[in-house]
Every structure is written in C-alpha cells, then in structure tokens.
Design an enzyme around this catalytic site. Structure first.
Site, mmCIF file in Angstrom:
data_model
loop_
_atom_site.group_PDB
_atom_site.id
_atom_site.type_symbol
_atom_site.label_atom_id
_atom_site.label_comp_id
_atom_site.label_asym_id
_atom_site.label_seq_id
_atom_site.Cartn_x
_atom_site.Cartn_y
_atom_site.Cartn_z
ATOM 1 N N ASP A 141 0.828 -1.202 0.000
ATOM 2 C CA ASP A 141 0.000 0.000 0.000
ATOM 3 C C ASP A 141 0.867 1.259 0.000
ATOM 4 O O ASP A 141 0.456 2.311 0.486
ATOM 5 C CB ASP A 141 -0.926 -0.024 1.234
ATOM 6 C CG ASP A 141 -2.045 0.990 1.138
ATOM 7 O OD1 ASP A 141 -2.617 1.331 2.180
ATOM 8 O OD2 ASP A 141 -2.328 1.450 0.004
ATOM 9 N N LYS A 144 2.959 3.540 -5.613
ATOM 10 C CA LYS A 144 2.417 2.520 -6.532
ATOM 11 C C LYS A 144 3.470 2.020 -7.515
ATOM 12 O O LYS A 144 3.368 0.898 -7.989
ATOM 13 C CB LYS A 144 1.180 3.076 -7.223
ATOM 14 C CG LYS A 144 0.167 3.708 -6.240
ATOM 15 C CD LYS A 144 -0.122 2.828 -5.014
ATOM 16 C CE LYS A 144 -0.779 3.590 -3.881
ATOM 17 N NZ LYS A 144 -0.816 2.802 -2.610
ATOM 18 N N ASP A 169 -3.172 -2.987 -2.572
ATOM 19 C CA ASP A 169 -4.215 -1.970 -2.633
ATOM 20 C C ASP A 169 -4.012 -1.108 -3.884
ATOM 21 O O ASP A 169 -2.910 -1.051 -4.437
ATOM 22 C CB ASP A 169 -4.164 -1.074 -1.379
ATOM 23 C CG ASP A 169 -5.369 -0.133 -1.286
ATOM 24 O OD1 ASP A 169 -5.243 0.926 -0.672
ATOM 25 O OD2 ASP A 169 -6.435 -0.464 -1.852
ATOM 26 N N ASN A 170 -5.064 -0.439 -4.344
ATOM 27 C CA ASN A 170 -4.983 0.597 -5.389
ATOM 28 C C ASN A 170 -4.537 0.109 -6.756
ATOM 29 O O ASN A 170 -3.911 0.881 -7.514
ATOM 30 C CB ASN A 170 -4.042 1.733 -4.947
ATOM 31 C CG ASN A 170 -4.352 2.239 -3.576
ATOM 32 O OD1 ASN A 170 -3.525 2.183 -2.661
ATOM 33 N ND2 ASN A 170 -5.560 2.745 -3.393
ATOM 34 N N GLU A 199 -11.364 4.255 -1.487
ATOM 35 C CA GLU A 199 -11.849 4.550 -0.138
ATOM 36 C C GLU A 199 -12.696 5.827 -0.113
ATOM 37 O O GLU A 199 -12.325 6.847 -0.679
ATOM 38 C CB GLU A 199 -10.677 4.680 0.860
ATOM 39 C CG GLU A 199 -9.537 5.567 0.446
ATOM 40 C CD GLU A 199 -8.424 4.808 -0.243
ATOM 41 O OE1 GLU A 199 -8.687 3.765 -0.863
ATOM 42 O OE2 GLU A 199 -7.286 5.271 -0.199
HETATM 43 C C1 LIG Z 1 1.951 5.823 -0.726
HETATM 44 C C2 LIG Z 1 0.827 6.132 0.201
HETATM 45 C C3 LIG Z 1 0.870 5.430 1.538
HETATM 46 C C4 LIG Z 1 2.082 5.643 2.402
HETATM 47 O O1 LIG Z 1 3.204 4.929 1.907
HETATM 48 C C5 LIG Z 1 4.390 5.626 2.312
HETATM 49 N N1 LIG Z 1 5.470 5.170 1.442
HETATM 50 C C6 LIG Z 1 5.607 5.418 0.118
HETATM 51 N N2 LIG Z 1 6.672 4.764 -0.384
HETATM 52 C C7 LIG Z 1 7.239 4.099 0.635
HETATM 53 C C8 LIG Z 1 8.370 3.237 0.735
HETATM 54 N N3 LIG Z 1 9.118 2.972 -0.354
HETATM 55 N N4 LIG Z 1 8.663 2.692 1.932
HETATM 56 C C9 LIG Z 1 7.892 2.966 3.008
HETATM 57 N N5 LIG Z 1 6.795 3.762 2.975
HETATM 58 C C10 LIG Z 1 6.485 4.330 1.803
HETATM 59 C C11 LIG Z 1 4.005 7.080 2.203
HETATM 60 O O2 LIG Z 1 4.805 7.872 3.036
HETATM 61 C C12 LIG Z 1 2.548 7.071 2.661
HETATM 62 O O3 LIG Z 1 2.454 7.311 4.040
HETATM 63 N N6 LIG Z 1 -0.458 5.784 -0.431
HETATM 64 C C13 LIG Z 1 -0.944 6.504 -1.446
HETATM 65 O O4 LIG Z 1 -0.290 7.386 -1.997
HETATM 66 C C14 LIG Z 1 -2.382 6.296 -1.820
HETATM 67 C C15 LIG Z 1 -3.015 7.263 -2.632
HETATM 68 C C16 LIG Z 1 -4.372 7.148 -2.946
HETATM 69 C C17 LIG Z 1 -5.023 8.167 -3.819
HETATM 70 C C18 LIG Z 1 -6.050 7.795 -4.691
HETATM 71 C C19 LIG Z 1 -6.684 8.744 -5.495
HETATM 72 C C20 LIG Z 1 -6.280 10.072 -5.426
HETATM 73 F F1 LIG Z 1 -6.901 10.995 -6.178
HETATM 74 C C21 LIG Z 1 -5.243 10.450 -4.550
HETATM 75 C C22 LIG Z 1 -4.617 9.504 -3.754
HETATM 76 C C23 LIG Z 1 -5.143 6.088 -2.434
HETATM 77 C C24 LIG Z 1 -4.505 5.127 -1.645
HETATM 78 O O5 LIG Z 1 -5.219 4.088 -1.130
HETATM 79 C C25 LIG Z 1 -3.139 5.209 -1.345
HETATM 80 O O6 LIG Z 1 -2.590 4.202 -0.607
HETATM 81 MG MG LIG Z 2 -3.944 2.532 -0.485
#
Ligand SMILES: C[C@H](C[C@H]1O[C@@H](n2cnc3c(N)ncnc32)[C@H](O)[C@@H]1O)NC(=O)c1cc(-c2ccc(F)cc2)cc(O)c1O
Ligand SMILES: [Mg+2]
Length: 214
Positions: A141, A144, A169-170, A199
């Site tokens: 998650d 992407k 997810d996604n 969501e």
């Molecule tokens: C990426 C994020 C989730 C988190 O992941 C951490 N992260 C990242 N890369 C790494 C790594 N390589 N290692 C560890 N952590 C890491 C980050 O800091 C965020 O806190 N999730 C999303 O961007 C996300 C976006 C949407 C979304 C959908 C429609 C829209 F119009 C706008 C946004 C829906 C979702 O359900 C998501 O999950």
């Molecule tokens: Mg997600």
C-alpha cells in the site's frame, strides 16, 4: 502552528475511540474520512476484503508496506493470533509518529513493529535485523511504482515461500499497471482481482490477491 491532516485524524481517534478497542479506532477513522476529511486509508469497503483474506490465512508473520496513519495496520493486527507479528514500513517520519500513537491507542503495539524507512532499504535487511524467515502475508500500500520492484526484491531475498500471499491496494486507482501485468502473467503467481471502490468514494478501485507458487 497549523495542524496536519494526520494530526487531525489522530485527534479524532483520541477524542472518540475507546482505548484498547481496535474496532472503535477503525470506525472513528472511517467516520472522520467520510464526514470531515478524505484520507488515503484503505477504508471500510476494501478493509472488509482485507479482513477476510487475513482471517482465512491466519498468518504468523505479516509485512505491510506503507503504514500512513496505521488504519490498515490496526485492522490486520486486530485479527492476528497471539504470537503473530506484523512489521510495517513507513518512510515519512511524521506519518510514522502519528501511526505509532494510533496503533498504541488501539492497544496493538505488542503485535506491531513499525519501522521508519524505505521499503527498498529495509526489505534486504529483514532476515538479519528482525529474524524473519518468510512472510505469510504482504500488504502492499506504498508508492504505486514501488510494488513491482519491491516484489522482485522480496523474491530475491527469499522472503516469500510457496503459499505466501501478496495483497495489493490501489491496483486500479491510482493504479499499478506494471505490477498487475507481472503477477497476472507470471507462472509463479496465482492472481485474483477483488473489485471494490476507492476509499470513501464511488470511483472504482480494487485489491489484487496473488499467491506465490514458489
Ligand atoms: C503511498 C501512500 C501510503 C504511504 O506509503 C508511504 N510510502 C511510500 N513509499 C514508501 C516506501 N518505499 N517505503 C515505506 N513507505 C512508503 C508514504 O509515506 C505514505 O504514508 N499511499 C498513497 O499514496 C495512496 C493514494 C491514494 C489516492 C487515490 C486517489 C487520489 F486521487 C489520490 C490519492 C489512495 C490510496 O489508497 C493510497 O494508498
Ligand atoms: Mg492505499
């Protein structure tokens, strides 16, 4: 100073959820995101699919990539048997700080190890640092475009065994086209799409469940 959305979400949990009650934490976050501010938690509709995969698998070791505020961390950990462990990776320190407090509010801190850092750095160190052999379940998650490289990395590091389940997810919104193409066409995975919605919206999204065949 201005508060951030994760801080406002944490405030809602501390004001409305019952300490030690994971279901009330989940419900409070969903209410907040439906009626106050949208946030990128997996949400209740996809969350129920996540719950059914976790309950059916009864995993001993789980890896979550992308903690954000800990919503799915709480959902998963609340379903784990007593000695099971969930390692969750989050590289944004502010999000990690909020997630720690939400996981603690739910009373699940003993089942969860939140590691601050990037998946690409930590996946190769899982065995030596945390004594992990293989993961029974991985919930993807995070960014992407990291789903595919991190899946290949987990394969290379021997972190998947015959029967390990990847739940992503996604896969439709925002979308993970290269990852989907890989797990759906590789002879090493049995892949299945669970259609749902992004969501708290009516847009299509879904979860892809892929069983590693070894
Ligand atoms: C990426 C994020 C989730 C988190 O992941 C951490 N992260 C990242 N890369 C790494 C790594 N390589 N290692 C560890 N952590 C890491 C980050 O800091 C965020 O806190 N999730 C999303 O961007 C996300 C976006 C949407 C979304 C959908 C429609 C829209 F119009 C706008 C946004 C829906 C979702 O359900 C998501 O999950
Ligand atoms: Mg997600």
């Amino acid at each position: 100073t201005q508060s951030t959305r994760p801080q406002r979400l944490l405030g809602a949990v501390q004001q409305n959820a019952t300490r030690g009650d994971p279901r009330s934490v989940v419900k409070t976050i969903d209410q907040f995101c439906k009626h106050k501010e949208w946030a990128m938690n997996v949400g209740d509709e996809k969350g129920c699919i996540l719950d059914s995969v976790v309950s059916e698998l009864n995993p001993a070791t789980v890896l979550e990539l992308g903690t954000y505020c800990g919503y799915s961390t709480v959902r998963i950990a609340s379903l784990l048997p007593p000695h099971a462990r969930l390692i969750t990776l989050e590289f944004n320190p502010h999000f990690a700080a909020v997630a720690r407090q939400i996981i603690a509010w739910a009373g699940l801190q003993d089942k969860v190890l939140l590691v601050e850092g990037a998946s690409g750095d930590w996946i190769p160190k899982m065995k030596e640092q945390f004594g992990v052999k293989t993961f029974d379940l991985v919930f993807l998650d995070h960014w992407k475009d990291r789903y595919l490289p991190d899946t290949k990395l987990m394969e290379e590091c021997g972190l998947l065994r015959k029967g390990s389940v990847l739940l992503a997810d996604n896969v439709v919104c925002p979308g993970t086209p290269d990852y989907l193409q890989y797990v759906r066409n590789s002879p090493r995975y049995n892949s299945q799409y669970f259609r749902s919605h992004l969501e708290y919206t009516k847009a299509e999204d879904g979860l892809e469940k892929s069983v590693f065949l070894g």
